[in-house]
Design a protein around this motif. Structure first.
Motif, PDB file in Angstrom:
ATOM      1  N   ILE A   1       0.820  -1.220   0.000  1.00 30.65           N
ATOM      2  CA  ILE A   1       0.000   0.000   0.000  1.00 30.65           C
ATOM      3  C   ILE A   1       0.856   1.273   0.000  1.00 30.65           C
ATOM      4  N   PRO A   2       1.917   1.366   0.829  1.00 27.07           N
ATOM      5  CA  PRO A   2       2.715   2.609   0.776  1.00 27.07           C
ATOM      6  C   PRO A   2       3.307   2.868  -0.612  1.00 27.07           C
ATOM      7  N   ALA A   3       3.785   1.832  -1.288  1.00 29.28           N
ATOM      8  CA  ALA A   3       4.358   2.016  -2.631  1.00 29.28           C
ATOM      9  C   ALA A   3       3.271   2.437  -3.618  1.00 29.28           C
ATOM     10  N   ALA A   4       2.093   1.854  -3.495  1.00 31.89           N
ATOM     11  CA  ALA A   4       0.990   2.202  -4.385  1.00 31.89           C
ATOM     12  C   ALA A   4       0.558   3.651  -4.153  1.00 31.89           C
ATOM     13  N   GLN A   5       0.505   4.053  -2.902  1.00 26.97           N
ATOM     14  CA  GLN A   5       0.101   5.437  -2.605  1.00 26.97           C
ATOM     15  C   GLN A   5       1.149   6.435  -3.105  1.00 26.97           C
ATOM     16  N   ALA A   6       2.417   6.048  -3.008  1.00 21.83           N
ATOM     17  CA  ALA A   6       3.476   6.933  -3.532  1.00 21.83           C
ATOM     18  C   ALA A   6       3.342   7.081  -5.048  1.00 21.83           C
ATOM     19  N   ALA A   7       2.995   5.985  -5.726  1.00 23.76           N
ATOM     20  CA  ALA A   7       2.843   6.033  -7.190  1.00 23.76           C
ATOM     21  C   ALA A   7       1.654   6.914  -7.584  1.00 23.76           C
ATOM     22  N   TYR A   8       0.568   6.792  -6.857  1.00 26.02           N
ATOM     23  CA  TYR A   8      -0.617   7.628  -7.118  1.00 26.02           C
ATOM     24  C   TYR A   8      -0.306   9.102  -6.842  1.00 26.02           C
ATOM     25  N   LEU A   9       0.368   9.367  -5.728  1.00 25.00           N
ATOM     26  CA  LEU A   9       0.692  10.748  -5.363  1.00 25.00           C
ATOM     27  C   LEU A   9       1.588  11.406  -6.416  1.00 25.00           C
ATOM     28  N   LEU A  10       2.516  10.637  -6.958  1.00 29.43           N
ATOM     29  CA  LEU A  10       3.409  11.186  -7.991  1.00 29.43           C
ATOM     30  C   LEU A  10       2.601  11.613  -9.217  1.00 29.43           C
ATOM     31  N   ARG A  11       1.669  10.770  -9.652  1.00 28.70           N
ATOM     32  CA  ARG A  11       0.872  11.117 -10.830  1.00 28.70           C
ATOM     33  C   ARG A  11      -0.021  12.326 -10.538  1.00 28.70           C
ATOM     34  N   ALA A  12      -0.599  12.374  -9.351  1.00 23.31           N
ATOM     35  CA  ALA A  12      -1.460  13.510  -9.008  1.00 23.31           C
ATOM     36  C   ALA A  12      -0.636  14.797  -8.973  1.00 23.31           C
ATOM     37  N   ARG A  13       0.525  14.726  -8.331  1.00 21.11           N
ATOM     38  CA  ARG A  13       1.381  15.910  -8.225  1.00 21.11           C
ATOM     39  C   ARG A  13       1.819  16.383  -9.609  1.00 21.11           C
ATOM     40  N   ASN A  14       2.252  15.451 -10.454  1.00 22.88           N
ATOM     41  CA  ASN A  14       2.776  15.848 -11.771  1.00 22.88           C
ATOM     42  C   ASN A  14       1.670  16.369 -12.685  1.00 22.88           C
TER      43      ASN A  14
END
Ligand code: 5MM
Length: 340
Positions: free
Chosen positions: A311-324
């Motif tokens: 879950i932490p890795a998945a949330q980091a991946a989602y956050l990166l796309r949202a931020r970018n």
């Protein structure tokens, strides 16, 4: 209709480069996504996956609204907080998909009409009680150069359904997202995509005006103008940006507060690059942002793989796309931001 409320809600969703997470996959569609990572399509897994997305710390800095499916808007976190209440606390506007899907258009082979108008007034009243402040309805427009599709009849029938839906939403003080999706699949050229998108948006705004829809209180969710997936000439980023902005300027009144693209099958990074090219190089009267499903979720879904430990890795991946994508909506994205 409370016009001030509708306008404020629409503006809030796209303020400061924010975009929308389209997490409204119906049970069949989320099943296809789960099949790609070998996760069983059952309610506890759907709840776990949507919870993963909605509890990503910091995503509210980039995500102004989340489109949910009927099942999701009735679900809660593991500790019992309704998803819609969680969003409300974070300042994220809860949304709901209210169409019931695209079906074959009678006597028009290869064309679709979106259903869901029957009983919609009552369903909207319930969704408002459940916390929804915006809604989504997606029309599907297929291109076939060989068969001369889409027909004007298909474009007009879908535009009229979108307008009837939008008027009902505004009556219920729910901001309608109107989504006429010209599908990327096919061998057609980017020139054909441009002309079909122009026809679809012209028909749509004609019907929205006929229905008396308050344009300051809607959001438009269009496709970008791209080459058909099987066309040998795949247009580059700058051409996609130029053609897409031209179509929008020709068809979308400046009173519309925001345009939020669908990704439509583009890769996640390309969808961000296209958005950046438009915002960095053109002056436009609307906020130009995103309402991506696959392009926001694909890396997160893969990183999760159905395992709690991921879950932490998945949330980091989602956050990166949202931020970018929010950076691209502000014209501030560059490729180095993918390395973060
Ligand atoms: C998230 O997918 C949405 C729902 O699809 P179904 O009704 O087929 O289950 C879809 O409407 C989505 O909101 C838009 O197409 C944008 O998603 P993409 O993946 O194209 O960015």
């Amino acid at each position: 209709m409370d016009k001030a409320q509708l306008k404020a809600t629409a503006e809030k969703i796209v303020a400061n480069g924010k975009g929308i997470l389209a997490a409204d996959e119906s049970t069949g569609t989320i099943g296809k996504r789960f099949a790609s990572i070998n996760v069983e399509n059952v309610e506890p897994n759907r709840q776990a996956y949507r919870q993963l997305l909605l509890t990503t710390a910091g995503a509210e800095e980039f995500i102004g609204g989340v489109i949910q499916y009927d099942e999701t808007i009735r679900q809660s976190t593991d500790d019992g907080k309704r998803f819609a209440d969680l969003m409300e606390e974070l300042g994220v506007v809860p949304g709901i998909k209210v169409d019931t899907g695209a079906k074959d258009l009678a006597d028009h082979a290869g064309e679709m009409i979106t259903e869901g108008l029957d009983g919609l007034r009552d369903r909207l009243a319930e969704y408002y009680e459940l916390g929804a402040r915006f809604a989504k309805w997606r029309a599907v427009i297929n291109i076939s150069e060989d068969n001369n599709l889409p027909s004007d009849y298909c474009l007009n029938a879908n535009a009229q359904a979108l307008a009837r839906y939008a008027a009902l939403c505004q009556e219920a003080n729910i901001v309608p997202i109107v989504e006429p999706e010209v599908i990327m699949d096919g061998a057609h050229s980017i020139e054909t995509c441009e002309s079909v998108t122009t026809r679809a948006l012209t028909a749509l705004f004609n019907e929205l005006q006929n229905a008396g829809v308050y344009l300051e209180g809607i959001l438009l969710k269009p496709n970008m103008v791209v080459s058909g997936t099987e066309n040998p000439r795949q247009a580059g980023i700058d051409e996609v940006a130029e053609r897409t902005v031209r179509v929008l300027k020709n068809c979308v009144p400046s009173s519309v507060p925001g345009i939020v693209f669908l990704s439509g099958g583009q890769s996640d990074v390309l969808a961000t690059q296209h958005l950046q090219a438009m915002n960095a190089n053109y002056e436009m009267p609307w906020a130009l942002s995103y309402s991506y499903g696959r392009a926001l979720q694909a890396p997160a879904l893969k990183a999760w793989g159905g395992e709690a430990a991921n879950i932490p890795a998945a949330q980091a991946a989602y956050l990166l796309r949202a931020r970018n994508n929010t950076a691209a909506a502000l014209g501030n994205y560059n490729d180095e931001m993918e390395a973060a």
